[in-house]
Design a protein around this motif. Structure first.
Motif, PDB file in Angstrom:
ATOM      1  N   LEU A  56      37.046  35.953  37.843  1.00 11.93           N
ATOM      2  CA  LEU A  56      37.743  36.701  36.333  1.00 11.93           C
ATOM      3  C   LEU A  56      36.599  37.864  36.003  1.00 11.93           C
ATOM      4  O   LEU A  56      36.921  38.887  35.599  1.00 11.93           O
ATOM      5  N   GLU A  57      35.213  37.604  36.260  1.00 11.82           N
ATOM      6  CA  GLU A  57      33.939  38.775  35.524  1.00 11.82           C
ATOM      7  C   GLU A  57      33.854  39.688  36.250  1.00 11.82           C
ATOM      8  O   GLU A  57      33.854  40.787  36.016  1.00 11.82           O
ATOM      9  N   GLY A  58      34.219  39.356  38.438  1.00 16.01           N
ATOM     10  CA  GLY A  58      34.051  40.382  39.229  1.00 16.01           C
ATOM     11  C   GLY A  58      35.166  41.335  38.581  1.00 16.01           C
ATOM     12  O   GLY A  58      34.650  42.305  39.121  1.00 16.01           O
ATOM     13  N   ARG A  59      36.028  40.908  38.114  1.00 14.89           N
ATOM     14  CA  ARG A  59      37.275  41.860  38.422  1.00 14.89           C
ATOM     15  C   ARG A  59      37.756  42.947  37.070  1.00 14.89           C
ATOM     16  O   ARG A  59      37.562  44.283  36.929  1.00 14.89           O
ATOM     17  N   ILE A  60      37.170  41.875  35.740  1.00 17.97           N
ATOM     18  CA  ILE A  60      36.493  42.628  34.257  1.00 17.97           C
ATOM     19  C   ILE A  60      36.000  43.641  34.861  1.00 17.97           C
ATOM     20  O   ILE A  60      35.253  45.144  33.643  1.00 17.97           O
ATOM     21  N   ILE A  96      40.104  44.409  30.128  1.00 20.52           N
ATOM     22  CA  ILE A  96      40.436  43.303  29.652  1.00 20.52           C
ATOM     23  C   ILE A  96      41.849  43.047  29.561  1.00 20.52           C
ATOM     24  O   ILE A  96      42.481  42.029  30.862  1.00 20.52           O
ATOM     25  N   ARG A  97      42.560  43.346  29.101  1.00 25.74           N
ATOM     26  CA  ARG A  97      44.202  43.477  29.023  1.00 25.74           C
ATOM     27  C   ARG A  97      44.475  44.114  30.629  1.00 25.74           C
ATOM     28  O   ARG A  97      45.821  43.301  31.317  1.00 25.74           O
ATOM     29  N   GLN A  98      43.866  44.978  31.291  1.00 27.35           N
ATOM     30  CA  GLN A  98      44.432  45.639  32.805  1.00 27.35           C
ATOM     31  C   GLN A  98      44.043  44.089  33.594  1.00 27.35           C
ATOM     32  O   GLN A  98      45.883  43.934  34.735  1.00 27.35           O
ATOM     33  N   VAL A  99      43.368  43.330  33.788  1.00 29.60           N
ATOM     34  CA  VAL A  99      42.950  42.051  34.513  1.00 29.60           C
ATOM     35  C   VAL A  99      43.774  40.880  34.264  1.00 29.60           C
ATOM     36  O   VAL A  99      44.218  40.842  35.197  1.00 29.60           O
ATOM     37  N   ASN A 100      44.212  40.574  33.041  1.00 31.77           N
ATOM     38  CA  ASN A 100      44.799  39.986  32.278  1.00 31.77           C
ATOM     39  C   ASN A 100      46.459  39.771  32.707  1.00 31.77           C
ATOM     40  O   ASN A 100      47.011  38.943  33.088  1.00 31.77           O
ATOM     41  N   ALA A 101      46.756  41.375  33.089  1.00 33.52           N
ATOM     42  CA  ALA A 101      47.872  41.749  33.137  1.00 33.52           C
ATOM     43  C   ALA A 101      49.004  40.739  34.792  1.00 33.52           C
ATOM     44  O   ALA A 101      50.070  40.471  34.605  1.00 33.52           O
ATOM     45  N   ASP A 102      47.672  40.421  35.747  1.00 32.70           N
ATOM     46  CA  ASP A 102      48.569  39.164  36.531  1.00 32.70           C
ATOM     47  C   ASP A 102      47.692  38.400  36.994  1.00 32.70           C
ATOM     48  O   ASP A 102      47.776  37.868  38.111  1.00 32.70           O
ATOM     49  N   GLN A 103      46.840  37.918  35.847  1.00 35.45           N
ATOM     50  CA  GLN A 103      46.691  36.972  35.540  1.00 35.45           C
ATOM     51  C   GLN A 103      48.029  35.570  35.254  1.00 35.45           C
ATOM     52  O   GLN A 103      48.705  35.816  34.193  1.00 35.45           O
ATOM     53  N   ALA A 104      48.215  34.654  35.247  1.00 32.97           N
ATOM     54  CA  ALA A 104      48.742  33.382  34.577  1.00 32.97           C
ATOM     55  C   ALA A 104      48.190  32.643  33.085  1.00 32.97           C
ATOM     56  O   ALA A 104      46.981  33.395  33.491  1.00 32.97           O
ATOM     57  N   SER A 105      48.713  33.115  32.352  1.00 33.84           N
ATOM     58  CA  SER A 105      48.507  32.364  30.662  1.00 33.84           C
ATOM     59  C   SER A 105      47.573  31.869  30.900  1.00 33.84           C
ATOM     60  O   SER A 105      46.626  32.224  29.704  1.00 33.84           O
ATOM     61  N   TYR A 106      47.325  31.044  31.420  1.00 35.77           N
ATOM     62  CA  TYR A 106      46.688  30.034  31.040  1.00 35.77           C
ATOM     63  C   TYR A 106      44.868  30.479  31.475  1.00 35.77           C
ATOM     64  O   TYR A 106      43.954  30.182  30.773  1.00 35.77           O
ATOM     65  N   ALA A 107      44.979  31.873  32.153  1.00 36.29           N
ATOM     66  CA  ALA A 107      44.375  32.169  32.399  1.00 36.29           C
ATOM     67  C   ALA A 107      43.489  33.775  32.360  1.00 36.29           C
ATOM     68  O   ALA A 107      42.712  34.010  32.344  1.00 36.29           O
TER      69      ALA A 107
END
Length: 585
Positions: free
Chosen positions: A465-469, A530-541
């Protein structure tokens, strides 16, 4: 050959007049042949031998990346002693720990500033008989002597080299210590010869290349590059000054350069922030070019044909955007090598689409730095490639990556319990979680000890997650994802002020980090990423809350290791109030 000095001797015999190293001198660069290297190493080795360096002894090097580091290392090894590496950024107390724990009797220090560190803890260094200073003066008490005064000793150099066994200790490198006290990794001559030979075997680098080296030689990655270039006979331009990297690339026009992911992230973020600030048609052209380049990169990775229309678009994108980016690196780069930390796939694909392929590799200090590496003809971003020749790999039942082969360390210095816990039946327990794809390439999920387990029992990989953000937000310097035993995931974000400041000035925003971190515009930029990265993550992640910090993580504050990895426990302790506030409700 049985040792690194014998490898050097073979190189000198094979190509005595070929260029070995190139170093900055005023406004130009000066070359040194392998024959000249041999003469310098011989004189210094005999001088160090006269000071007591020899079989069973250790000599510490406290110096930044420069020619003298390599000459000193090769000279120490030629005496039969082992080199202990110390980061020049280490505090006096940290230096004292490494010197005493390793049992070093001589320390080679770069300058008077480093000597002053050692002087401040001299009482804690009773076994150190001499400090050899590269740029500085000798002391009246004889404890400090100059490198020039030591060079030029007399004796039988070849007899010293012939007496070295492949199983003799060559290097003690102290791990960064992200989770505790640093441990001295014992690496033999055979470890390094095997690792360098594995790189040679894949025909990746040739004597026709020009290698630019600025990475810390105190780190195992830098040390491996030193031995690889001797083995293959590749000329290396050396300058460890970080503020000179951009200028040096333009002047040297190298073909190969290794770096940590942070360098590629910073270049990517600077480019993205610059075009965003300019806006208009330049921004639209850049975004189109980037998307085109990534399409081409992904087709290559799938080994699929690139449609004619895409090839035409890519050629235009190259002329308008990518050629200018390559020119920043001198215009001759064949590929980069990335190691020491995970590389964001987003950043890697951007560079690949621009004609600047980054070959990500993987290894630990405990495996002589080089165990896996992507190959140019079969690169797959998001993986660290297949094993290098001779390296064995197994995936344990719990997903942990196990490494076997001649590159695996002898053990941890003076720590038998820790050694037995890490080495199991000849296999190195890496502490990393991963899997192999159908082509045998390794995909690393995360650090076993760093996986976040939320209070709901879900596992989250923070470094992913850190790398993608960071890739999505050009203004971010570091991102720290938190949430172990918490009911959701949160993040701390630090700002790269070199990138932020020009944008803030153009937007008439405060340039002071403390005022800027809470500004709605700054939060909007981070939130968008962060919203861009969150878009393709499971809710808990997904990251539910974040805070922007006024100060970056640094080695000096203890939040980063000397190799620039985040010390997670230190960050959690220093920013406990902010982290706890995320969950106050």
């Amino acid at each position: 050959m049985s040792s690194i000095p014998s490898l050097l001797r073979d190189r000198i015999a094979a190509t005595p007049d070929a260029e070995a190293y190139r170093v900055p001198s005023d406004d130009t660069w000066v070359s040194m042949s392998w024959r000249e290297v041999g003469e310098r190493v011989r004189g210094l080795a005999l001088g160090l031998s006269g000071l007591g360096a020899g079989p069973g002894r250790r000599v510490s090097i406290l110096c930044s990346t420069r020619l003298e580091w390599i000459l000193a290392d090769l000279a120490v090894l030629s005496t039969g002693a082992a080199t202990t590496t110390i980061y020049p950024s280490n505090t006096a107390a940290e230096c004292a720990f490494v010197v005493t724990d390793s049992g070093s009797t001589i320390v080679i220090a770069e300058n008077d500033e480093q000597v002053a560190k050692l002087r401040s803890v001299q009482k804690e260094l009773p076994d150190v008989t001499h400090v050899v200073v590269v740029d500085g003066s000798s002391s009246d008490d004889g404890w400090v002597v100059t490198l020039d005064s030591v060079s030029g000793g007399e004796g039988d150099y070849d007899a010293l080299v012939d007496a070295i066994s492949q199983d003799d200790l060559a290097t003690l490198i102290y791990t960064s210590g992200t989770t505790g006290r640093p441990k001295g990794v014992e690496l033999t001559h055979d470890n390094w010869l095997f690792a360098a030979g594995s790189v040679r075997e894949i025909d990746l680098i040739t004597p026709d290349d020009l290698h630019f080296l600025w990475l810390p030689l105190s780190h195992s990655f830098g040390k491996l590059l030193e031995v690889v270039m001797i083995d293959i006979g590749v000329p290396t331009a050396i300058d460890g000054r970080l503020d000179r990297i951009a200028d040096n690339l333009g002047a040297l026009r190298p073909t190969v350069m290794a770096a940590a992911p942070r360098i590629f992230e910073k270049i990517h973020n600077t480019v993205v922030a610059t075009v965003r600030r300019e806006g208009g048609i330049k921004l639209r052209i850049f975004e189109w070019a980037r998307e085109t380049g990534i399409r081409v990169s992904r087709a290559r990775q799938r080994e699929a044909a690139v449609p004619l229309t895409t090839r035409v678009e890519h050629a235009l994108a190259d002329r308008l955007v990518f050629a200018k980016l390559r020119a920043r690196f001198g215009g001759r780069i064949r590929f980069f090598i990335s190691g020491a930390a995970p590389l964001s796939r987003d950043v890697a694909e951007f560079f690949d689409g621009a004609g600047l392929t980054i070959l990500e590799g993987y290894g630990l200090t405990e495996s002589s730095a080089g165990s896996f590496l992507n190959r140019p003809e079969s690169v797959r971003f998001g993986t660290v490639g297949p094993p290098l020749p001779g390296t064995q790999v197994r995936i344990a039942d719990d997903g942990e990556i196990l490494i076997g082969g001649r590159g695996v360390m002898r053990g941890y210095h003076g720590l038998p319990r820790e050694t037995s816990e890490t080495l199991e039946d000849g296999w190195l327990r890496t502490g990393d979680i991963g899997e192999l794809d159908q082509a045998g390439r390794l995909l690393i999920t995360d650090r076993k000890k760093e996986l976040i387990k939320t209070s709901g029992g879900k596992y989250v990989a923070p470094t992913h997650l850190e790398g993608r953000i960071k890739a999505a937000c050009p203004f971010a310097s570091h991102v720290f994802v938190h949430g172990d035993r918490r009911n959701y995931v949160t993040a701390l974000v630090t700002l790269d002020m070199d990138v932020v400041r020009p944008w803030a000035e153009a937007e008439s925003l405060p340039a002071d980090p403390e005022a800027l971190r809470g500004h709605p515009r700054m939060r909007e930029e981070v939130d968008r990423a962060i919203r861009q990265v969150n878009a393709d993550q499971a809710s808990y992640a997904t990251v539910k809350k974040f805070a922007i910090l006024a100060e970056d993580f640094t080695v000096e504050t203890g939040e980063l290791t000397a190799s620039l990895k985040i010390r997670r426990k230190a960050v959690e302790e220093r920013h406990a109030e902010t982290l706890n506030a995320f969950y106050a409700d």
